[in-house]
Design a protein around this motif. Structure first.
Motif, short mmCIF file in Angstrom:
data_model
loop_
_atom_site.label_atom_id
_atom_site.label_comp_id
_atom_site.label_asym_id
_atom_site.label_seq_id
_atom_site.Cartn_x
_atom_site.Cartn_y
_atom_site.Cartn_z
N CYS A 1 56.34 49.83 29.89
CA CYS A 1 55.31 49.02 29.51
C CYS A 1 54.54 49.32 28.27
CB CYS A 1 54.40 48.63 30.57
SG CYS A 1 53.45 49.66 31.10
N SER A 2 53.74 48.41 27.81
CA SER A 2 53.21 48.56 26.46
C SER A 2 51.87 49.80 26.51
CB SER A 2 52.26 47.38 25.80
OG SER A 2 51.51 46.56 26.75
N PRO A 3 51.23 50.04 27.42
CA PRO A 3 50.23 51.15 27.48
C PRO A 3 50.92 52.44 27.41
CG PRO A 3 49.44 49.57 28.99
CD PRO A 3 51.01 49.07 28.56
N CYS B 1 63.13 40.43 29.97
CA CYS B 1 61.47 40.63 30.01
C CYS B 1 61.09 41.55 28.74
CB CYS B 1 61.00 40.77 31.51
SG CYS B 1 58.96 40.96 31.35
N GLU B 2 60.40 41.29 27.79
CA GLU B 2 59.37 42.26 27.08
C GLU B 2 58.83 43.35 27.95
OE1 GLU B 2 56.66 44.28 24.37
OE2 GLU B 2 56.26 42.52 26.07
N GLY B 3 58.75 44.46 27.72
CA GLY B 3 57.95 45.48 28.42
C GLY B 3 58.50 45.52 29.98
N ASP B 4 57.49 45.77 30.86
CA ASP B 4 57.89 45.85 32.23
C ASP B 4 57.71 44.45 32.90
OD1 ASP B 4 58.26 47.74 34.60
OD2 ASP B 4 56.94 46.21 35.32
N VAL B 5 58.61 44.17 33.53
CA VAL B 5 58.88 42.73 34.36
C VAL B 5 57.61 42.49 35.39
CG1 VAL B 5 60.28 43.57 36.18
CG2 VAL B 5 60.57 41.33 35.19
N SER B 6 57.02 43.82 36.04
CA SER B 6 56.13 43.42 36.79
C SER B 6 54.31 43.39 36.17
CB SER B 6 55.94 44.39 37.78
OG SER B 6 55.47 45.72 37.45
N PHE B 7 54.63 43.63 34.82
CA PHE B 7 53.21 43.95 34.18
C PHE B 7 52.97 42.87 33.00
CE2 PHE B 7 50.87 45.99 30.61
CZ PHE B 7 49.91 46.60 31.56
N TYR B 8 52.27 41.72 33.70
CA TYR B 8 51.71 40.44 33.01
C TYR B 8 52.89 39.67 32.37
CZ TYR B 8 47.37 42.95 33.70
OH TYR B 8 46.21 43.46 34.26
N SER B 9 53.96 39.43 33.21
CA SER B 9 55.17 38.78 32.69
C SER B 9 55.40 37.38 33.13
CB SER B 9 56.40 39.84 33.17
OG SER B 9 57.48 39.09 33.07
N LYS C 1 52.75 46.68 17.54
CA LYS C 1 54.26 46.81 17.80
C LYS C 1 54.39 48.15 18.06
CE LYS C 1 56.79 44.40 14.96
NZ LYS C 1 57.32 43.91 13.85
N ALA C 2 54.00 48.63 19.52
CA ALA C 2 54.50 49.94 19.88
C ALA C 2 55.86 50.09 20.13
CB ALA C 2 53.67 50.19 21.13
N SER C 3 56.41 51.15 19.75
CA SER C 3 57.87 51.68 19.80
C SER C 3 58.75 50.95 18.77
CB SER C 3 58.39 51.34 21.16
OG SER C 3 58.74 50.23 21.54
N PRO D 1 48.58 41.53 15.00
CA PRO D 1 49.25 40.47 15.56
C PRO D 1 49.21 40.51 17.17
CG PRO D 1 50.66 42.43 15.15
CD PRO D 1 48.88 42.91 14.57
N TYR D 2 49.84 39.66 17.71
CA TYR D 2 49.72 39.51 19.19
C TYR D 2 50.24 40.63 19.94
CZ TYR D 2 50.89 37.85 23.81
OH TYR D 2 50.95 37.40 25.17
N PHE D 3 51.20 41.39 19.66
CA PHE D 3 51.58 42.45 20.06
C PHE D 3 51.08 43.72 19.73
CE2 PHE D 3 55.13 39.84 20.93
CZ PHE D 3 55.32 40.05 22.30
N SER D 4 49.75 43.83 19.86
CA SER D 4 48.80 44.87 19.74
C SER D 4 47.93 45.16 20.91
CB SER D 4 47.56 44.56 18.73
OG SER D 4 48.42 43.99 17.39
N LEU D 5 47.63 46.50 20.90
CA LEU D 5 46.76 46.89 21.87
C LEU D 5 45.62 47.95 21.75
CD1 LEU D 5 47.43 49.91 23.17
CD2 LEU D 5 48.92 48.59 24.50
N GLY E 1 61.79 46.94 27.84
CA GLY E 1 60.89 47.65 27.12
C GLY E 1 60.32 46.95 25.85
N THR E 2 59.45 47.78 25.21
CA THR E 2 58.49 47.17 24.17
C THR E 2 58.98 47.01 22.88
OG1 THR E 2 57.81 49.41 24.09
CG2 THR E 2 56.29 48.04 25.60
N GLY E 3 60.29 47.21 22.59
CA GLY E 3 60.66 47.02 21.22
C GLY E 3 61.73 47.59 20.93
N LEU F 1 44.76 44.59 26.18
CA LEU F 1 45.79 44.11 25.84
C LEU F 1 45.28 42.77 25.18
CD1 LEU F 1 48.09 44.00 29.19
CD2 LEU F 1 48.00 45.63 27.04
N LYS F 2 46.18 42.08 24.50
CA LYS F 2 45.78 40.81 23.65
C LYS F 2 44.52 41.08 22.81
CE LYS F 2 48.44 37.72 26.73
NZ LYS F 2 48.28 36.52 27.78
N VAL F 3 44.34 42.08 22.28
CA VAL F 3 42.98 42.36 21.51
C VAL F 3 42.89 41.77 20.50
CG1 VAL F 3 44.04 44.38 20.40
CG2 VAL F 3 41.66 44.44 21.16
#
Ligand SMILES: C[S@@+](CC[C@H](N)C(=O)[O-])C[C@H]1O[C@@H](n2cnc3c(N)ncnc32)[C@H](O)[C@@H]1O
Length: 235
Positions: A132-134, A99-107, A204-206, A225-229, A12-14, A177-179
């Protein structure tokens, strides 16, 4: 001896409560728990999320995945980590990779698992899906990510202006992502298209200290920060 299993676990995301029941059960029963090393002497993101769930007898290993683009440096990091994990699997031990977020999503896990398969084709690798982050960001915003027949486009990183324009022309919902590094250019395009009032930034969602920026008209120069969308409802 039978090889152990490598589990790629979405944590998960946080918010530590966003791990699934299945992910938590496996995480707490494996012998070895691995995760990407943090930067400098900071804990890694996945490690911070899971540390409250770990048992004292579990061995934890921070794996080094440098934040660089050079393919040869990345490949040698994947090799090194896959070798470490492979040694434990050969001893019959089960290993989790958090894995942060979901393991199949840009990991990073995808590259690690592919490298492990090359070294040990007989290895069994299983993944556990997660938040995942979205979807975490939509939940923080208290809006649905998509409804009815809306098309969703996700741009992962390094998008060009043309790519963003194409996404805005062809989808009803766009997630960037990575905005952080391109926010100002994106803002200009959203302003030109009159989309600033139907776009949101979630930092920093969640997390308990997450930040939400709703009226982007007021925020042309956010330092994120990096963890933004950024989530855009095109129509
Ligand atoms: C390499 S991708 C990893 C995606 C991750 N595996 C996931 O499931 O969301 C990194 C990007 O995901 C987004 N991201 C991941 N976690 C986030 C969070 N908690 N809040 C906002 N954005 C996040 C950011 O845009 C970040 O730059």
């Amino acid at each position: 001896m039978q090889l152990g299993i490598l589990y790629g676990i979405s944590v998960g995301t946080g918010d530590p409560d966003l791990i699934t029941v299945k992910g938590l059960r496996i995480l707490q029963t494996v012998d070895i728990v691995t995760f990407p090393q943090g930067i400098g002497d900071k804990l890694g993101v996945a490690e911070k999320i899971i540390r409250q769930w770990l048992k004292p007898q579990q061995t934890t290993i921070a794996l080094d995945f440098p934040y660089v683009r050079e393919q040869d440096i990345l490949e040698s990091a994947w090799q090194k980590s896959a070798k470490i994990i492979g040694q434990y699997l050969q001893q019959g031990k089960n290993v989790a990779f958090a894995c942060e977020g979901d393991v199949s999503f840009y990991s990073t896990f995808t590259y690690l698992a592919n490298t492990l398969k090359q070294l040990h084709p007989e290895a069994i690798i299983e993944t556990v899906p997660g938040v995942c982050s979205p979807t975490a960001a939509a939940s923080d915003l208290q809006i649905p990510l998509t409804v009815r027949n809306q098309r969703l486009t996700i741009l992962p990183a390094m998008y060009t202006v043309e790519e963003l324009e194409t996404a805005l022309d062809s989808a009803e919902v766009v997630v960037l992502l990575k905005v952080s590094s391109v926010y100002q250019q994106v803002w200009q395009i959203l302003q030109k298209r009159g989309l600033l009032n139907s776009s949101w930034v979630v930092e920093k969602a969640s997390y308990s200290d997450r930040k939400i920026y709703r009226n982007l008209q007021l925020h042309p120069n956010l330092k994120l920060p990096y963890f933004s969308l950024l989530l855009i409802q095109v129509c």
